[in-house]
Motif scaffolding. Structure first.
Motif, PDB file in Angstrom:
ATOM      1  N   ALA A  83       0.802  -1.221   0.000  1.00 43.43           N
ATOM      2  CA  ALA A  83       0.000   0.000   0.000  1.00 43.43           C
ATOM      3  C   ALA A  83       0.835   1.271   0.000  1.00 43.43           C
ATOM      4  O   ALA A  83       0.293   2.369  -0.216  1.00 43.43           O
ATOM      5  N   ALA A 107       0.894   3.747  -3.366  1.00 48.30           N
ATOM      6  CA  ALA A 107      -0.347   4.505  -3.560  1.00 48.30           C
ATOM      7  C   ALA A 107      -0.508   5.573  -2.492  1.00 48.30           C
ATOM      8  O   ALA A 107      -0.981   6.684  -2.771  1.00 48.30           O
ATOM      9  N   ALA A 116       1.638   8.470  -3.427  1.00 44.70           N
ATOM     10  CA  ALA A 116       1.050   9.224  -4.537  1.00 44.70           C
ATOM     11  C   ALA A 116      -0.082  10.117  -4.036  1.00 44.70           C
ATOM     12  O   ALA A 116      -0.187  11.290  -4.429  1.00 44.70           O
ATOM     13  N   ASP A 117      -0.922   9.579  -3.153  1.00 44.07           N
ATOM     14  CA  ASP A 117      -2.002  10.383  -2.595  1.00 44.07           C
ATOM     15  C   ASP A 117      -1.458  11.499  -1.704  1.00 44.07           C
ATOM     16  O   ASP A 117      -2.034  12.597  -1.643  1.00 44.07           O
ATOM     17  N   GLY A 127      -3.482   4.595   4.556  1.00 41.39           N
ATOM     18  CA  GLY A 127      -2.761   3.436   4.040  1.00 41.39           C
ATOM     19  C   GLY A 127      -2.894   2.223   4.931  1.00 41.39           C
ATOM     20  O   GLY A 127      -3.034   1.084   4.440  1.00 41.39           O
ATOM     21  N   ARG A 187      -6.325   0.795   4.427  1.00 38.13           N
ATOM     22  CA  ARG A 187      -6.368   0.079   3.149  1.00 38.13           C
ATOM     23  C   ARG A 187      -5.770  -1.321   3.297  1.00 38.13           C
ATOM     24  O   ARG A 187      -6.313  -2.302   2.776  1.00 38.13           O
TER      25      ARG A 187
END
Length: 464
Positions: free
Chosen positions: A18, A21, A24-25, A144, A147
Motif C-alpha cells: 500500500a 499509492a 502518490a495520494d 494506508g 487500506r
C-alpha cells in the motif's frame, strides 16, 4: 480471507504493497495549500478536507464520512472543516480513533525553499513540501493502514474505527473542544492514536509519552505618547525598544535557561543525546554554544523555555533617528510537563510586570494556553503499540519526551477520560517541520504505515 495464523503476515504484506499509492495520494494532498491562518484562502482548506473525505470514502469501510466544523467558543465564527468518518465495532472488539490534521503551516520565505513548497519533490530518499511530514503524512499513514487492513482481512473486520482529520491544528485548534463535544458519540473510542509527533531517528520508532505545554501572548511595551527625535531627546526619554530589550533580557539567566520564578521543571530521566547530535539536528553551527544546563534532552523535554517569535518594530530599511513609542513582541513559552499552563502564565505575567523598566506600560493580549501531557504507560494499548512499532520498524521503540506541544490532547483526556492515548508520528529529526524545506523520509513513512496496520490487526483480534 486469511487464516488466523496468517493474519499478521497478510496485513504486513498488504501494508508494504500500500505504500506507493499512499505516497502518490500524499503528493496530491501536499499540492493543496491548506493554510488555516487568518489572511489565507479558506477555500484551500475546504478543498483539502474534500480530498481527505474522498480518500476516506474510497476505503469502503465506514458507515459515514462527513465534512464538519464547529463553533469557535466566544465568537460568532466557525472553525475550519474537519473530516469525520466512523464505523461501529462488532463482536466485542475495541474502537480506535485515528487523529491527524490536514492543515499546514505557512511557507515563510519561499526563496529559502530549494523546491516549490507545494510541489512535492523527491530527492535523497525524502519527499520535500509543506505538509509532507506535518501532518499530511500522518493522514496517509492512517489511510494506508486502513487500506492494508481491508485488503488483508476484507471489509467485514470487527474493529471499530473513527477517523478524525482536523483542519486547524496549526492555527491553534480553536474549535477543537467544541468539535469533540458536538461529535462525542462518533468519536468515543477505547484507544486514540494521535499521529502528529516524531521518532528517535529515521530507523528507530518513538512512542511519545510526555509533551510540554505552551503559553503564547503578545506583549506591548509603551514608554512615550508619540515618537520623538532621538537626537533631541535620546539619553533622557526612554524609548520603547530600549525598554523592551531591557525587559526581555530578564527572562533568561546567563546560561540561557529560563529565569522566571514560578516556572517549574520536571524531574525525569532522559536517554543519551550528544551535543554533536543536537548540532546536526538543530542546525547549530560550530562556535555557537548550546544554552541551558543539565542533560540536553532534559532541557528540551523537562524544562521550560521562552522564545521571542515575532516583533513589531521599525524595520532596518525604514530606520530613522526616532525614539519608538511602542514595541510589540510575541512570547512563546514551553512549559514543563506537569505544570498547568495557567500557573506558568501567571508566573510570566508577574515577572513581566515586576521587571518593566523605567515605569514602562506593559499590556498582554492574544493569550493562548495549552497544558502539557504525560501518557499513562500502564495500559494494555501502550504495550500493544510498542509491539507493533517494533515489528513495523524492525527495531524496539523508545519512549520519548517532546519539547513541542499538542495542547488539544488535554481536551481529548477531558472528553474521553477512559480512552488510552497513543502519540505516534512519521517524522524524523531531519523533517524540518514548520521550516523551509520540510520533508518526509520515505523509508520512515513505510515503516510507520506498516506498524500502524499491524496495530490495527492486533486490536481487531482483541476482545474487550
Amino acid at each position: 480471507m486469511t487464516t488466523e495464523l496468517s493474519r499478521p503476515q497478510a496485513v504486513r504484506d498488504a501494508a508494504a504493497a500500500a505504500v506507493p499509492a499512499a505516497l502518490a495520494d500524499l503528493g496530491t494532498l501536499v499540492r493543496i495549500p491548506s493554510i488555516a491562518f487568518p489572511g489565507f484562502d479558506p477555500a484551500d482548506v475546504r478543498r483539502s478536507a474534500e480530498a481527505v473525505a474522498s480518500l476516506a470514502e474510497g476505503l469502503g469501510i465506514f458507515d459515514s464520512v462527513e465534512i464538519r466544523d464547529a463553533a469557535i467558543p466566544g465568537t460568532d465564527e466557525r472553525g475550519m472543516p474537519a473530516v469525520l468518518a466512523s464505523r461501529a465495532a462488532r463482536n466485542g472488539r475495541p474502537t480506535i480513533l485515528l487523529y491527524a490534521h490536514h492543515d499546514v503551516q505557512p511557507t515563510g520565505d519561499d526563496a529559502l525553499w530549494e523546491s516549490p513548497p507545494f510541489e512535492p519533490t523527491v530527492r535523497d530518499g525524502r519527499i520535500f513540501g509543506r505538509g509532507a511530514a506535518d501532518d499530511k503524512a500522518g493522514v496517509m499513514a492512517h489511510i494506508g493502514a486502513l487500506r492494508a487492513l481491508k485488503e488483508a482481512l476484507g471489509e467485514d473486520f470487527d474493529l471499530g474505527v473513527a477517523l478524525f482529520i482536523e483542519g486547524e491544528e496549526e492555527a491553534g485548534s480553536r474549535s477543537f473542544a467544541q468539535f469533540l463535544s458536538d461529535n462525542a458519540d462518533a468519536l468515543r473510542a477505547d484507544v486514540i492514536v494521535v499521529a502528529d509527533s516524531g521518532n528517535w531517528d529515521d530507523k528507530t520508532p518513538g512512542l511519545t509519552v510526555s509533551l510540554r505545554g505552551n503559553v503564547r501572548f503578545t506583549l506591548r511595551v509603551r514608554t512615550l505618547d508619540h515618537a520623538s527625535h532621538s537626537g533631541m531627546f535620546g539619553g533622557a526619554a526612554p524609548d520603547a525598544m530600549m525598554a523592551t530589550i531591557t525587559l526581555l533580557a530578564t527572562l533568561w539567566a546567563q546560561d540561557g535557561s529560563v529565569a522566571v520564578e514560578g516556572m517549574t521543571s520536571r524531574d525525569a530521566a532522559t536517554p543519551e543525546y550528544s551535543e554533536e547530535t543536537l548540532r546536526d539536528e538543530a542546525g547549530l553551527p560550530a562556535g555557537v554554544e548550546p544554552i541551558g544546563h543539565g542533560s540536553i534532552l532534559d532541557r528540551i523535554w523537562n524544562q521550560p523555555s521562552i522564545t521571542v517569535t515575532g516583533i513589531d518594530a521599525p524595520s532596518v530599511v525604514n530606520a530613522s533617528n526616532t525614539l519608538s513609542p511602542e514595541i510589540s513582541v510575541v512570547l512563546s513559552a514551553r512549559i514543563a510537563p506537569g505544570q498547568p499552563a495557567r500557573e506558568a502564565y501567571e508566573a510570566l505575567e508577574r515577572h513581566v510586570r515586576a521587571h518593566a523598566p523605567f515605569g514602562a506600560q506593559v499590556e498582554i493580549i492574544d493569550l493562548d494556553l495549552g497544558d502539557g501531557f504525560l501518557v499513562d504507560t500502564s495500559g494494555w494499548a501502550v504495550e500493544t503499540a510498542r509491539e507493533a512499532l517494533a515489528e513495523g520498524y524492525g527495531a524496539a521503540s523508545l519512549d520519548l519526551g517532546v519539547g513541542g506541544s499538542i495542547p488539544f490532547i488535554s481536551d481529548l483526556v477531558r472528553e474521553f477520560p477512559s480512552a488510552q492515548i497513543l502519540v505516534t508520528g512519521v517524522e524524523d529529526p531531519h523533517a524540518k517541520a514548520h521550516s523551509p524545506n520540510e520533508s518526509l523520509h520515505v523509508e520512515t513513512f513505510r515503516h510507520a504505515l506498516i506498524a500502524e496496520a499491524l496495530l490495527l490487526e492486533k486490536l481487531d483480534a482483541r476482545t474487550l
